[in-house]
Design a protein around this motif. Sequence first.
Motif, short mmCIF file in Angstrom:
data_model
loop_
_atom_site.label_atom_id
_atom_site.label_comp_id
_atom_site.label_asym_id
_atom_site.label_seq_id
_atom_site.Cartn_x
_atom_site.Cartn_y
_atom_site.Cartn_z
N GLU A 266 8.24 11.08 -3.84
CA GLU A 266 6.99 10.42 -3.46
C GLU A 266 6.74 9.18 -4.32
OE1 GLU A 266 5.09 11.10 -0.91
OE2 GLU A 266 6.41 12.75 -0.30
N LYS A 269 9.11 6.39 -3.14
CA LYS A 269 8.64 5.77 -1.90
C LYS A 269 7.46 4.85 -2.16
CE LYS A 269 10.11 9.40 1.32
NZ LYS A 269 9.65 10.43 2.29
N LYS A 270 6.53 5.30 -3.01
CA LYS A 270 5.36 4.48 -3.31
C LYS A 270 5.76 3.19 -4.00
CE LYS A 270 0.82 4.72 -5.55
NZ LYS A 270 0.97 3.43 -6.25
N GLU A 271 6.67 3.28 -4.99
CA GLU A 271 7.12 2.08 -5.69
C GLU A 271 7.85 1.14 -4.74
OE1 GLU A 271 9.49 3.51 -8.88
OE2 GLU A 271 7.78 4.02 -10.17
N LYS A 272 8.66 1.70 -3.83
CA LYS A 272 9.38 0.87 -2.87
C LYS A 272 8.42 0.18 -1.92
CE LYS A 272 13.22 1.01 0.39
NZ LYS A 272 14.23 1.87 1.07
N ASN A 273 7.40 0.93 -1.43
CA ASN A 273 6.41 0.34 -0.52
C ASN A 273 5.59 -0.73 -1.24
OD1 ASN A 273 7.19 1.99 1.60
ND2 ASN A 273 5.70 3.59 1.08
N ASP A 274 5.22 -0.47 -2.49
CA ASP A 274 4.46 -1.47 -3.26
C ASP A 274 5.29 -2.73 -3.46
OD1 ASP A 274 2.41 0.34 -3.40
OD2 ASP A 274 2.84 1.00 -5.45
N LYS A 275 6.59 -2.54 -3.71
CA LYS A 275 7.47 -3.69 -3.90
C LYS A 275 7.59 -4.49 -2.62
CE LYS A 275 12.15 -4.90 -5.39
NZ LYS A 275 13.47 -4.36 -5.84
N GLU A 276 7.75 -3.79 -1.50
CA GLU A 276 7.86 -4.48 -0.21
C GLU A 276 6.55 -5.19 0.14
OE1 GLU A 276 9.02 -1.47 2.50
OE2 GLU A 276 11.14 -1.47 1.89
N THR A 277 5.42 -4.53 -0.15
CA THR A 277 4.12 -5.16 0.12
C THR A 277 3.93 -6.40 -0.74
OG1 THR A 277 3.17 -2.99 0.63
CG2 THR A 277 1.63 -4.76 0.12
N ARG A 280 6.08 -9.14 0.66
CA ARG A 280 5.52 -9.66 1.91
C ARG A 280 4.33 -10.57 1.63
NH1 ARG A 280 5.55 -5.31 4.25
NH2 ARG A 280 3.45 -4.55 3.79
#
Length: 304
Positions: A266, A269-277, A280
């Motif tokens: 978890e 995934k959160k770190e990856k989503n934060d990085k992608e956000t 972007r």
Amino acid sequence: MSKNFMFIGVFITILILIAIILSLVFYKVIIPVCERIGKYIARRVHSKWWLYIFEFSFISMLVALIFATIYFTPLTNANSWKFFVILFLFIMFTIVETTAYIDFRKINKINKSDGIIGWLISLKIWETYILNRTLLFIEQLVNSYFLIVPVFISLLIMTKLDWSNEDFYYSLLLLPVYTNIWVYIKTRRRKFIFQLSFNEYQVIFMRRFIVYLLIIGYTFFEAHNKFIQVLIGKSNMTFEYVFVYSAALIYIAIDRLLKETVSDLEKFKKEKNDKETKMRKEYEESIKQREITRMARLRKNKLK
């Protein structure tokens, strides 16, 4: 009681000294020598087929290490010292082979997508959780040499001394303390001064993962031995006791292992989503700035 504390202090001192000596020898002598050998090999070979030879040899040695681990089983086999020798040789081979592989790619200017590893990187699967943690597991498995070897050598020293059962028991209780120190604490050396600090979250997770695996493996083999003794009538313990004891320990270890893995997944995934956000938003901001710059240039041209 004071005598017991004295023995405990001696035991801790032995562990710390062995760990420090091993780490200094490893980082200051063994690693530089292995890196020099790897660089020498990279300068001597030129055929691009060596790229696949390096990769195949590493995979073969990794498979051999797995079979050696299963065969010798350090916690239950009388010849466990052979496993540590094999593990040490594997670490040295890995350093030499990795250095030669990296330098060989640089010297011959090999495309990043060539070779098995290059192909995997080109697919970007290294960004996935499984492969990311697998590489971290291999790294920390090598580092676990500094956990297992000092304990193993200390136990050998302890068995040669004249200990009472009480003193020996108190000293053994320090093994989980030393394990927790290995999991959470790291040392940094500045000149001749050692400074203590905490490990990163990923390192702590993977070291705990390794410890749980060791507990599961040890409990399984220990329960198997007790079960055999019950069957042949050499133990006063009942089958129910052996089953409940082993099942409870294995369940707790697996439960903690899965809980740590789920929490780490978890967080990953959160770190990856934060990085992608973040990427972007930075991209959108750059587009916005370009648009503002373009509009400013248009206004300036109209004024002219």
